[in-house]
Design an enzyme around this catalytic site. Structure first.
Site, PDB file in Angstrom:
ATOM      1  CB  VAL A  60      -0.972  -0.015   1.210  1.00 51.09           C
ATOM      2  CG1 VAL A  60      -0.245   0.319   2.497  1.00 51.09           C
ATOM      3  CG2 VAL A  60      -2.146   0.940   0.996  1.00 51.09           C
ATOM      4  CE1 TYR A  61       3.472   1.495   4.512  1.00 51.25           C
ATOM      5  CE2 TYR A  61       5.701   0.721   4.152  1.00 51.25           C
ATOM      6  CZ  TYR A  61       4.619   0.925   4.991  1.00 51.25           C
ATOM      7  OH  TYR A  61       4.714   0.557   6.311  1.00 51.25           O
ATOM      8  CB  SER A  62       3.979   5.547  -2.675  1.00 49.47           C
ATOM      9  OG  SER A  62       4.368   6.468  -1.672  1.00 49.47           O
ATOM     10  CE  LYS A  88       4.816  -3.240   7.306  1.00 49.68           C
ATOM     11  NZ  LYS A  88       5.454  -2.334   6.320  1.00 49.68           N
TER      12      LYS A  88
END
Length: 325
Positions: A60-62, A88
């Site tokens: 989900v990061y960026s 993750k």
């Protein structure tokens, strides 16, 4: 650099883990303060040069671009077998049904998506980003077990939940002969110590690796109370973690006093406190400037005295549980 086993596994990781939420295309996702690939690459290289072999990112990061940046950097800068890569699953990756969560469908789809973005055949540590109350934990754990048996992940880990939930997960895995969680990523710093009540002792008892996130409280412990940063101004999630209390203000002031007496930056003092906490394996440190990495490595050799630790901890009062969502 120091290296330790990841909990009860044979995997050796550096005592510091580089958190890669800082890296990503700025206009993707909810982190406008992230560094693009050109700015990220030198920091990843410096971390490697300092002996850090443990890198933590998330799908989900960026919007997945953090994984892409990390994957390309690893391919260009280091042998794959010389690093430990963690990512993750759970965060929303697309709108509508089945676009997030820990269902079997989501896990089996997202591990393949993460591996594609990373440009890798496997990750060393695949972690559930949060507990998913809408999915039976047995469904999640069996899917994660299948990911490991398929060779797409070497180990599995968890992050930020109640201790009873983590105990339930371990019990369920053991009862069914499935792969168990070997690590817990939780919220531990001088401004929020609630994990010391149950989760940290439980992890010590079960020999589960503890990987604290936000060990500097989103930078609040590394500067004067009234100072701010561009990230702090725009960090939506960070605003839910830390309120304004007199005890927090006192703790920040005391970090400054200890740092001044020692002649070191505040960040080193705050991180040294986390590193000396019983059960902590490798704090996850973010870095947007080279000095952030230098401070983190220097904290490994900074031993706080019992009196200094008592001074830092004395103002603390109980805080609400935050960061589980």
């Amino acid at each position: 650099m120091e290296y330790v086993k990841l909990g009860h596994t044979g995997l050796e990781v550096s005592r510091l883990c580089l958190g890669c939420m800082t890296f990503g295309v700025p206009d993707r996702g909810q982190h406008p303060w992230t560094l693009d690939e050109t700015a990220s690459r030198p920091l990843i290289k410096k971390a490697l040069d300092l002996g850090i072999n443990f890198f933590d990112t998330a799908n989900v990061y960026s919007d997945g671009t953090s994984e892409e940046i990390v994957g390309r950097a690893v391919k260009d800068l280091v042998r794959r077998d010389a690093v430990v890569i963690a990512t993750k699953v759970n965060g929303r990756m697309r709108p509508g049904p089945n676009g997030a969560g820990l269902s079997r469908r989501a896990i089996l789809a997202e591990i393949d998506n993460s591996l594609r973005r990373l440009g890798m055949d496997f990750v060393d540590l695949y972690q559930i980003h949060r507990w998913d109350p809408g999915v039976p934990i047995a469904e999640t754990l069996e899917a994660l077990h299948d990911v490991v048996k398929a060779g797409k992940a070497r180990y599995i880990g968890a992050s930020s939940m109640y201790a009873w939930q983590f105990a339930k997960a371990l019990y369920t895995s053991r009862r069914n002969g499935w792969t168990e969680f070997v690590s817990m990523q939780d919220h531990i710093n001088l401004l929020n110590r609630e994990e010391e009540r149950e989760m940290l002792p439980f992890c010590v008892d079960q020999n589960v690796a503890v990987l604290p996130w936000s060990p500097l409280a989103r930078g609040r412990l590394a500067r004067e109370w009234d100072e701010t940063s561009e990230r702090q101004k725009t960090d939506i999630f960070g605003k839910t973690l830390y309120g304004v209390s007199d005890s927090d203000r006192q703790i920040v002031a005391r970090v400054g006093e200890v740092a001044k007496a020692r002649g070191v930056p505040r960040a080193q003092v705050a991180l040294a406190w986390v590193l000396q906490k019983n059960g902590v394996t490798a704090p996850i440190v973010g870095a947007s400037k080279p000095r952030h990495l230098d401070d983190a490595v220097s904290a490994l050799s900074l031993r706080l005295s019992a009196d200094e630790i008592a001074k830092l901890e004395a103002p603390y009062v109980p805080h609400p549980i935050v960061g589980f969502q």
